[in-house]
Write an enzyme that holds these catalytic residues in place. Structure first.
Site, PDB file in Angstrom:
ATOM      1  CB  CYS A 145      31.611  40.516  25.764  1.00  0.00           C
ATOM      2  SG  CYS A 145      32.547  39.316  24.837  1.00  0.00           S
ATOM      3  CB  CYS A 147      31.735  32.886  28.085  1.00  0.00           C
ATOM      4  SG  CYS A 147      33.214  33.308  26.740  1.00  0.00           S
ATOM      5  CB  CYS A 179      31.025  35.718  30.806  1.00  0.00           C
ATOM      6  SG  CYS A 179      31.694  37.602  30.814  1.00  0.00           S
ATOM      7  CB  CYS A 216      45.057  43.321  35.660  1.00  0.00           C
ATOM      8  SG  CYS A 216      46.171  42.541  36.501  1.00  0.00           S
ATOM      9  CB  CYS A 223      48.502  42.702  33.831  1.00  0.00           C
ATOM     10  SG  CYS A 223      47.368  40.990  33.144  1.00  0.00           S
ATOM     11  CB  CYS A 257      48.533  36.164  33.100  1.00  0.00           C
ATOM     12  SG  CYS A 257      47.138  36.174  34.436  1.00  0.00           S
ATOM     13  NE  ARG A 270      46.795  37.112  40.024  1.00  0.00           N
ATOM     14  CZ  ARG A 270      47.322  37.534  38.801  1.00  0.00           C
ATOM     15  NH1 ARG A 270      46.458  37.222  37.898  1.00  0.00           N
ATOM     16  NH2 ARG A 270      48.477  38.019  38.760  1.00  0.00           N
TER      17      ARG A 270
END
Length: 314
Positions: free
Chosen positions: A54, A58, A61, A98, A129, A189, A261
């Site tokens: 990616c 972040c 991550c 998801c 999702c 979400c 959640r």
């Protein structure tokens, strides 16, 4: 019924954080019972359909191309593989499936394949999702037409703390994506991560940013940071589990109708901590061995805890 609000202020949010622990949990549990069945928890399973590389930075991550975490990179999965995984998730008790891809944003060249995945999973009788990074209005509409139920796009932290965690995307970009998917008629979400070195004011700011949206997210994942070697947050001081439970409780109070959640970080939580989270208003979990690339309690362990607590999977 407790009033649904979209005008929370920092001082009153911090007042909730400063309540005696027992009083806070009692208040959250009362509100939870106004809008939800007290002993039912919604079960979701998350599959990484494209792993690693990616371009975002972040700091939490392991999938970021900026860090060397030893993660095995995997290409975009085939539709048949995803359908098989969804069937297995359904057989294990999941009601929502998801699919997550390590992308900065969804490219149009991948849209048709994602839509096919959504349609195949939907045909199995599961809620669908996806979390694919930023999406525009047209992409959101096509995903809705394919049968998508939920779009996940976390805001991660407060607007003020955000730039200390991510520099490759602005907080406002996250809000724009949430607006796009909501306007397409998709369920939103969106939640965040705690334990990234933020202050209590930032946890309050994150919950305010979510609860003051035009509509509250339908699902609000609250993640405890999972520290991964090779990421900049690997050695950050761990957050107290009591503070995590407080955050769950306040999310319930501020967003009464949302499904809150209990998400990443469960692998490191004992049964007692998770039980307090359910008491505080958490009524959704991710189920299965993996959350994208981090460990998650095994299904059998979750089933045993549910049996002990008298909780029904929903």
């Amino acid at each position: 019924m407790t009033k649904i609000r979209h005008d929370w202020k920092l001082d009153e949010t911090l007042e909730l954080f400063n309540l005696p622990f027992n009083d806070l949990i009692f208040k959250a549990a009362q509100i939870h019972r106004e809008y939800h069945e007290s002993n039912k928890v919604q079960i979701s399973t998350l599959l990484s359909i494209k792993t690693g590389s990616c371009p975002e930075d972040c700091k939490y991550c392991p999938q970021s191309a900026h860090y060397n975490t030893g993660l095995k990179k995997e290409p975009f999965m085939e539709v048949a593989e995803v359908k098989k995984a969804a069937q297995q998730a359904k057989e294990a008790g999941a009601t929502r499936f998801c699919m997550g891809a390590a992308w900065r944003n969804l490219n149009d060249r991948d849209l048709d394949k994602v839509c096919q995945m959504v349609s195949e999973v939907k045909d199995l009788g599961l809620e669908t999702c996806v979390t694919l990074g930023m999406v525009n209005s047209d992409q959101s509409k096509k995903l809705k037409e394919a049968g998508l139920d939920y779009y996940n796009h976390n805001i991660d932290t407060s607007p003020d703390y955000y730039k200390k965690i991510i520099t490759t995307r602005k907080f406002e970009d996250r809000i724009e994506t949430l607006n796009n998917v909501r306007e397409a008629g998709l369920n939103v979400c969106s939640g965040g991560i705690v334990g990234m070195g933020e202050e209590r004011e930032d946890r309050a700011g994150m919950l305010m940013a979510l609860s003051n949206l035009p509509q509250h997210p339908n699902s609000v994942p609250i993640n405890m940071l999972v520290k991964v070697k090779g990421t900049p947050l690997d050695n950050i001081k761990a957050l107290s589990e009591f503070e995590f439970i407080r955050t769950i409780a306040i999310a319930r109070i501020m967003m009464p109708k949302a499904f809150v959640r209990l998400s990443a970080g469960r692998e490191g939580m004992n049964d007692q901590t998770q039980a307090l989270c359910f008491l505080a208003g958490a009524n959704s979990i991710f189920y299965g061995e993996k959350l994208l690339t981090t460990n998650n309690p095994e299904s059998q362990k979750d089933q045993k805890l549910f049996q002990t607590l008298g909780i029904q999977a929903a």
